[in-house]
Design an enzyme around this catalytic site. Structure first.
Site, PDB file in Angstrom:
ATOM      1  N   ARG A 234       0.765  -1.178  -0.080  1.00  0.00           N
ATOM      2  CA  ARG A 234       0.079  -0.120  -0.034  1.00  0.00           C
ATOM      3  C   ARG A 234       0.760   1.345  -0.038  1.00  0.00           C
ATOM      4  O   ARG A 234       2.034   1.228   0.614  1.00  0.00           O
ATOM      5  CB  ARG A 234      -0.887   0.028   1.223  1.00  0.00           C
ATOM      6  N   GLU A 263      -3.355   8.119  -4.260  1.00  0.00           N
ATOM      7  CA  GLU A 263      -3.694   7.547  -5.672  1.00  0.00           C
ATOM      8  C   GLU A 263      -4.986   8.513  -6.133  1.00  0.00           C
ATOM      9  O   GLU A 263      -6.012   8.463  -5.327  1.00  0.00           O
ATOM     10  CB  GLU A 263      -4.022   6.241  -5.596  1.00  0.00           C
ATOM     11  N   HIS A 281      -1.218   1.187  -9.868  1.00  0.00           N
ATOM     12  CA  HIS A 281      -1.915   0.233  -8.887  1.00  0.00           C
ATOM     13  C   HIS A 281      -2.365  -0.801  -9.875  1.00  0.00           C
ATOM     14  O   HIS A 281      -3.665  -1.163  -9.824  1.00  0.00           O
ATOM     15  CB  HIS A 281      -2.857   0.908  -8.210  1.00  0.00           C
TER      16      HIS A 281
END
Length: 315
Positions: A234, A263, A281
């Protein structure tokens, strides 16, 4: 089950299949389709019995408290850091995730990032496309095979990364909450010690308050100007400003990132660095895996409402 209200906060643009299959089985309330989101939640609060979340949108305490008849949160991700698990336990709300099915893809990406950073694959590609190869050969890069790979978190994904790295004759070391005597890998009791003794450091642990910013200045400096950081966990595992300054100052050899603190915002200072590889991602981003994840989300919902055992319970 088409009378059961299932709540979604954001569209799963990465999996149209999930929405299609949910629509076939449930009455899906899609928050992003309405102008007044607060009023929409208020109007439907008593009928919502399930939430479908993902890595970026789960359920905080405020949302959970606003839905008196909520029974289950089925998350389209492995990580549950966006879900208030304590609140769910207090209120008897079940929580499920999608482990195992994305392990291979994420582990593949970790190795791919290491190779891309050390062998400068992206930069080499641009070198050819821009016509610079006609002016001379590309510079020498760094070998991956045989390098010591350190892994933070030796769960499903961490073990899968280790297995792949072993195929490249890489010695494996790791840090986790407890030593795993059944494994032959070298254990280090702190992240700093692990970083000091590896060439490539892979972050593969869950995000908790203890692991937030587990990659800080001390760890980065221990990894050093020849070390490579790979983050497929993460974004908040890494102190991003410290990472940026270390790369700009040459205190870190390179980094491959699939996740970021805010993000889809990414520090622009990283864009011009050739020792960086930046992914959106996309660790689990294959059609096969995303469909399997969607099937698990739906399978858990169906199991719950049919009073059957959950497939992948978290709470």
């Amino acid at each position: 089950m088409d009378s059961i209200d299932v709540f979604m906060q954001v569209p799963t643009s990465i999996s149209a299949y999930l929405e299609q299959e949910l629509d076939k089985r449930f009455n899906v309330l899609k928050l992003w389709t309405v102008p007044n989101k607060t009023q929409f939640i208020k109007d439907n609060s008593s009928s919502i019995r399930a939430i479908v979340g993902h890595g970026g949108a789960g359920a905080d305490a405020e949302l959970i408290d606003s839905l008196p008849n909520l029974e289950i949160i089925s998350s389209f991700s492995v990580g549950t850091d966006k879900i208030d698990l304590k609140k769910c336990k207090e209120k008897g709300i079940r929580v499920t995730n999608t482990p195992d099915v994305l392990t291979d893809d994420v582990a593949d990406i970790a190795i791919g990032l290491a190779l891309a950073v050390m062998r400068r694959l992206c930069e080499s590609d641009r070198y050819v496309r821009s016509g610079q190869w006609k002016k001379g050969n590309y510079k020498l890069t760094t070998k991956f095979t045989g390098k010591t790979v350190g892994i933070i978190g030796l769960g499903r994904i961490g073990k899968a990364v280790a297995k792949r790295a072993e195929a490249f004759s890489c010695p494996i070391a790791y840090f986790s909450r407890t030593e795993k005597p059944e494994l032959k890998y070298k254990y280090y009791p702190t992240v700093v010690e692990l970083a000091s003794n590896c060439d490539v450091l892979v972050v593969a642990c869950p995000l908790t308050e203890e692991t937030r910013h587990i990659i800080n200045r001390e760890v980065i400096d221990a990894l050093g100007p020849k070390g490579v950081l790979i983050n497929i966990g993460r974004g908040h595992h890494v102190d991003e400003p410290e990472l940026v300054s270390a790369l700009l100052e040459g205190r870190l050899g390179g980094a491959g990132l699939d996740v970021y603190q805010n993000e889809p915002e990414v520090p622009e200072q990283l864009f011009g660095l050739e020792n960086m590889v930046l992914l959106p991602h996309a660790g689990s981003g294959t059609t096969e895996t995303r469909n399997a994840m969607a099937d698990l989300v739906i399978g858990n919902l169906e199991a719950h409402f049919l009073n059957k055992p959950l497939l992948t319970p978290v709470v």
